[in-house]
Design a protein around this motif. Structure first.
Motif, short mmCIF file in Angstrom:
data_model
loop_
_atom_site.label_atom_id
_atom_site.label_comp_id
_atom_site.label_asym_id
_atom_site.label_seq_id
_atom_site.Cartn_x
_atom_site.Cartn_y
_atom_site.Cartn_z
N LEU A 75 -17.72 -14.69 46.16
CA LEU A 75 -17.91 -14.52 47.59
C LEU A 75 -17.02 -13.41 48.15
O LEU A 75 -17.45 -12.63 49.01
N THR A 76 -15.78 -13.34 47.69
CA THR A 76 -14.88 -12.29 48.19
C THR A 76 -15.21 -10.92 47.60
O THR A 76 -14.78 -9.91 48.15
N GLN A 77 -15.97 -10.89 46.51
CA GLN A 77 -16.39 -9.62 45.93
C GLN A 77 -17.71 -9.14 46.52
O GLN A 77 -18.06 -7.96 46.37
N LEU A 78 -18.45 -10.02 47.19
CA LEU A 78 -19.80 -9.69 47.64
C LEU A 78 -19.87 -8.46 48.55
O LEU A 78 -20.78 -7.63 48.38
N PRO A 79 -18.98 -8.29 49.53
CA PRO A 79 -19.10 -7.09 50.38
C PRO A 79 -19.06 -5.79 49.57
O PRO A 79 -19.85 -4.88 49.82
N TRP A 80 -18.13 -5.74 48.61
CA TRP A 80 -18.06 -4.53 47.78
C TRP A 80 -19.28 -4.39 46.89
O TRP A 80 -19.84 -3.30 46.75
N LEU A 81 -19.72 -5.49 46.28
CA LEU A 81 -20.88 -5.43 45.40
C LEU A 81 -22.13 -5.02 46.17
O LEU A 81 -22.97 -4.26 45.64
N ALA A 82 -22.27 -5.49 47.39
CA ALA A 82 -23.42 -5.07 48.20
C ALA A 82 -23.35 -3.58 48.50
O ALA A 82 -24.38 -2.90 48.58
N TYR A 83 -22.13 -3.06 48.65
CA TYR A 83 -21.93 -1.64 48.95
C TYR A 83 -22.36 -0.76 47.78
O TYR A 83 -23.01 0.27 47.96
N VAL A 84 -21.98 -1.17 46.56
CA VAL A 84 -22.26 -0.32 45.40
C VAL A 84 -23.52 -0.71 44.65
O VAL A 84 -23.91 -0.02 43.70
N ALA A 85 -24.19 -1.78 45.06
CA ALA A 85 -25.34 -2.28 44.31
C ALA A 85 -26.43 -1.24 44.07
O ALA A 85 -26.96 -1.14 42.96
N PRO A 86 -26.81 -0.42 45.08
CA PRO A 86 -27.89 0.54 44.83
C PRO A 86 -27.60 1.47 43.66
O PRO A 86 -28.50 1.79 42.87
N LEU A 87 -26.36 1.93 43.53
CA LEU A 87 -26.03 2.81 42.41
C LEU A 87 -25.76 2.02 41.14
O LEU A 87 -26.14 2.43 40.04
N LEU A 88 -25.12 0.86 41.29
CA LEU A 88 -24.72 0.09 40.12
C LEU A 88 -25.92 -0.40 39.32
O LEU A 88 -25.91 -0.38 38.08
N VAL A 89 -26.98 -0.79 40.00
CA VAL A 89 -28.16 -1.33 39.31
C VAL A 89 -28.82 -0.28 38.43
O VAL A 89 -29.23 -0.55 37.30
N GLY A 90 -28.92 0.93 38.94
CA GLY A 90 -29.62 1.96 38.18
C GLY A 90 -28.72 2.89 37.41
O GLY A 90 -29.21 3.81 36.75
#
Length: 634
Positions: free
Chosen positions: A217-232
């Motif tokens: 939960l505390t990592q979610l804001p950052w993960l949501a921020y980088v998700a578009p690049l991280l996934v691909g």
């Protein structure tokens, strides 16, 4: 007698306590030894460049191009503000993290396996070349391994006791580990599974689940921020590999270190086979004799590599440094196998001694190469490259890097501007854009210092080098600290350097001058003469330019005949008003007599061999011209 037994027991107790301290001291020495001597490698240069940026820009770059978590780079930024940015300062946090990792290996090993196995695991970790190498690297991996091992130990301790304080501390370490590298999630998943399977800790699964949920939960804001690049996102330098290959690669580097860092194929093979045997035997020993600890050791040693292998079916992600967090667990598992040998009689004790001796011997072989053999240096000698460029810098010159390396910019001090050529990997940048970039350089500068390094991932066919070869006059080609450095003069630089020598030939062709880059040439070297042609009208026939090297007695002994511009510009392609820069080379034999030689030039018709007549001013028309220069062969 009783006093004697007490005395010997006290001595053994002191030895048992002093041995780990001695091992830890040696581990620190191995990690701190000459840590500031090797030049930074490219990834370390990237760390410095990223840490030098404002935090906001740093975070923005992580979204645009490189989805690294920010913890290490923000911490490095703060550290640089305190300790400076020398190689020693940049690598010192990794040294401390590496030493802490060895200390944690002993502490965890003592809790899970007992004092003897803990000492053995600590010795294996202390001497391990792979751990030493990354403990001298300004990258996140040494810190990551220490965070993961500390988090795993605190998670185990929290599961042994009631209360929430240790769960909070464990969660904090896991949070930091995940903010250091995303693959810490693989270790967290492995440890969570260990808690579920271990008999004494499975009842604490709810607390572990709450801790994990809090981390996520505390990592979610950052993960949501980088998700578009991280996934691909994918690493072009990571290729797919089979399970057997991945296993062998891990066994070799985990036992004897990397081949690039000093390990021989023989030492890697011996170390890999021995480590594989010990890991299998250690697994058997733990499952039979220490079941409560078995799940934890196996999860730490095998969890991350196995999950990386499984992820590789989706996208190639496996590389050895990503599995570094498993190495303390591997040392613990191997030490469990070695401790098991001690209970097998005299032959087991002999086998254990031979195994330890083999690991230490292969480690010292690899480390001695890494420390003292320049062939296995962590990076090229960027200091020598920087000194060379500063020493030879000229006005109106640009440095062009065929394969940009972040470490280059850390050391570069010369006044010349620097450009990566092409500006990005050719496959994505495009040949047309790269050609336009090179045209801009050609038209903007008189000289180009080109680091020729075609790479399969950046400029696979050497497009930039071929383009410069075709458009510009190459005046030098040498190796500097292992790099091939070519110097080109653009048309502006070449025309400014020509020596006037006007000759009017037939067929509306004029020679305006020449240039001899070096008048003193060693035997076995290459003589290079550049001729400057001016075309007054289109040329109907194809002419060959001849360049003859004349001995002191006037006889022609070598020639550099050829179609102009290495065959790329026959005279039939010349345009009226065009100035053509035409370079000819003659390779001198290694046994050529020393002395002073002359050069004669001219042109002849390609088909008939008839020479073209020419004259200087109002002089007599002749079919060959001896240039007013001397060539000294030494």
């Amino acid at each position: 007698m009783i006093a004697s037994n007490i005395s010997s027991g006290t001595q053994r107790g002191k030895a048992d306590r002093l041995l780990p301290v001695a091992i830890l001291a040696l581990a620190f020495i191995l990690r701190a030894f000459a840590v500031g001597h090797p030049a930074l490698r490219g990834d370390e240069g990237f760390s410095v460049a990223l840490a030098a940026k404002p935090v906001g820009e740093m975070v923005a770059l992580m979204l645009q191009s490189e989805p690294n978590p920010p913890l290490y780079f923000v911490a490095l930024k703060g550290w640089i503000a305190i300790a400076g940015s020398s190689e020693l300062a940049l690598r010192w946090p990794s040294v401390l993290a590496g030493a802490m990792l060895v200390a944690l290996t002993y502490r965890v090993g003592r809790a899970w396996l007992g004092r003897p196995a803990a000492a053995g695991a600590t010795a294996l970790a202390a001497f391990n070349p792979f751990l030493v190498w990354y403990a001298q690297d300004a990258r996140v991996y040494s810190l990551l391994a220490a965070l993961v091992l500390g988090a795993a130990w605190l998670t185990w301790r929290a599961a042994q006791k009631r209360g929430w304080q240790l769960w909070v501390w464990a969660g904090c370490l896991w949070w930091l580990a995940l903010f250091a590298h995303y693959f810490a999630a693989l270790a967290l998943a492995s440890i969570f599974l260990a808690l579920l399977f271990a008999p004494r800790t499975r009842a604490r699964w709810r607390a572990a689940l709450v801790m994990s949920a809090g981390i996520v939960l505390t990592q979610l804001p950052w993960l949501a921020y980088v998700a578009p690049l991280l996934v691909g996102h994918s690493k072009s330098w990571i290729s797919a590999a089979g399970g057997v290959e991945l296993l062998w690669r891990l066994l070799t580097v985990f036992s004897a270190g990397q081949a690039s860092a000093g390990a021989s194929q023989l030492s890697q093979a011996i170390g890999a086979l021995l480590l594989a045997a010990l890991l299998m035997w250690g697994s058997v020993i733990l499952l039979r004799r220490a079941l409560p600890a078995a799940a934890w050791v196996l999860a730490l040693a095998l969890g991350t590599p196995l999950l990386l292998w499984l992820l590789s079916f989706y996208r190639p992600v496996f590389t050895e440094q990503y599995a570094l967090v498993a190495l303390p667990g591997v040392c613990l598992l191997a030490a469990a196998g070695l401790s098991g040998l001690a209970t097998a009689g005299w032959w087991g004790k002999v086998g254990r001694s031979l195994a330890y001796s083999t690991f230490i011997a292969t480690s010292f072989f690899s480390l001695s190469n890494y420390y003292f053999n320049p062939r296995y240096s962590k990076s090229p000698d960027w200091r020598a490259v920087s000194d060379y460029l500063a020493r030879t810098a000229r006005a109106d010159e640009v440095v062009a890097l065929n394969l940009p390396d972040p470490a280059f910019y850390y050391y570069y001090r010369a006044p010349m501007p620097v450009e990566a050529v092409p500006a990005a990997a050719l496959a994505e940048f495009g040949a047309a854009a790269a050609a336009a970039q090179l045209v801009q350089l050609r038209d903007s500068y008189a000289h180009i210092r080109f680091f020729f390094a075609p790479s399969a991932l950046y400029d696979p066919q050497g497009f930039a080098g071929e383009w410069l070869q075709a458009c510009c006059e190459k005046t030098d080609d040498q190796f500097v600290a292992g790099f091939r450095v070519q110097t080109f003069d653009t048309p502006t630089g070449s025309l400014a350097a020509q020596q006037a020598y006007p000759v009017e030939f037939e067929s509306d062709i004029s020679l305006t001058g020449f240039r001899l880059v070096r008048s003193v040439v060693p035997r076995g070297g290459q003589l290079q003469l550049t001729l400057f042609w001016l075309v007054r009208a289109p040329v109907a026939k194809s002419y060959t330019v001849f360049v003859h090297l004349l001995a002191p007695d006037g006889f022609n002994i070598l020639n550099g005949d050829g179609i102009p511009r290495n065959g790329s510009r026959p005279t039939t392609s010349w345009q009226a008003g065009e100035t053509l820069i035409d370079t000819h080379s003659i390779v001198l034999p290694a046994d050529m007599p020393v002395g002073v030689y002359r050069l004669e030039i001219g042109m002849y018709e390609r088909e008939s061999g008839v020479r073209l007549a020419g004259q200087i001013g109002s002089g007599m028309a002749v079919d060959r011209f001896i240039l007013p220069l001397r060539v000294q062969v030494e």
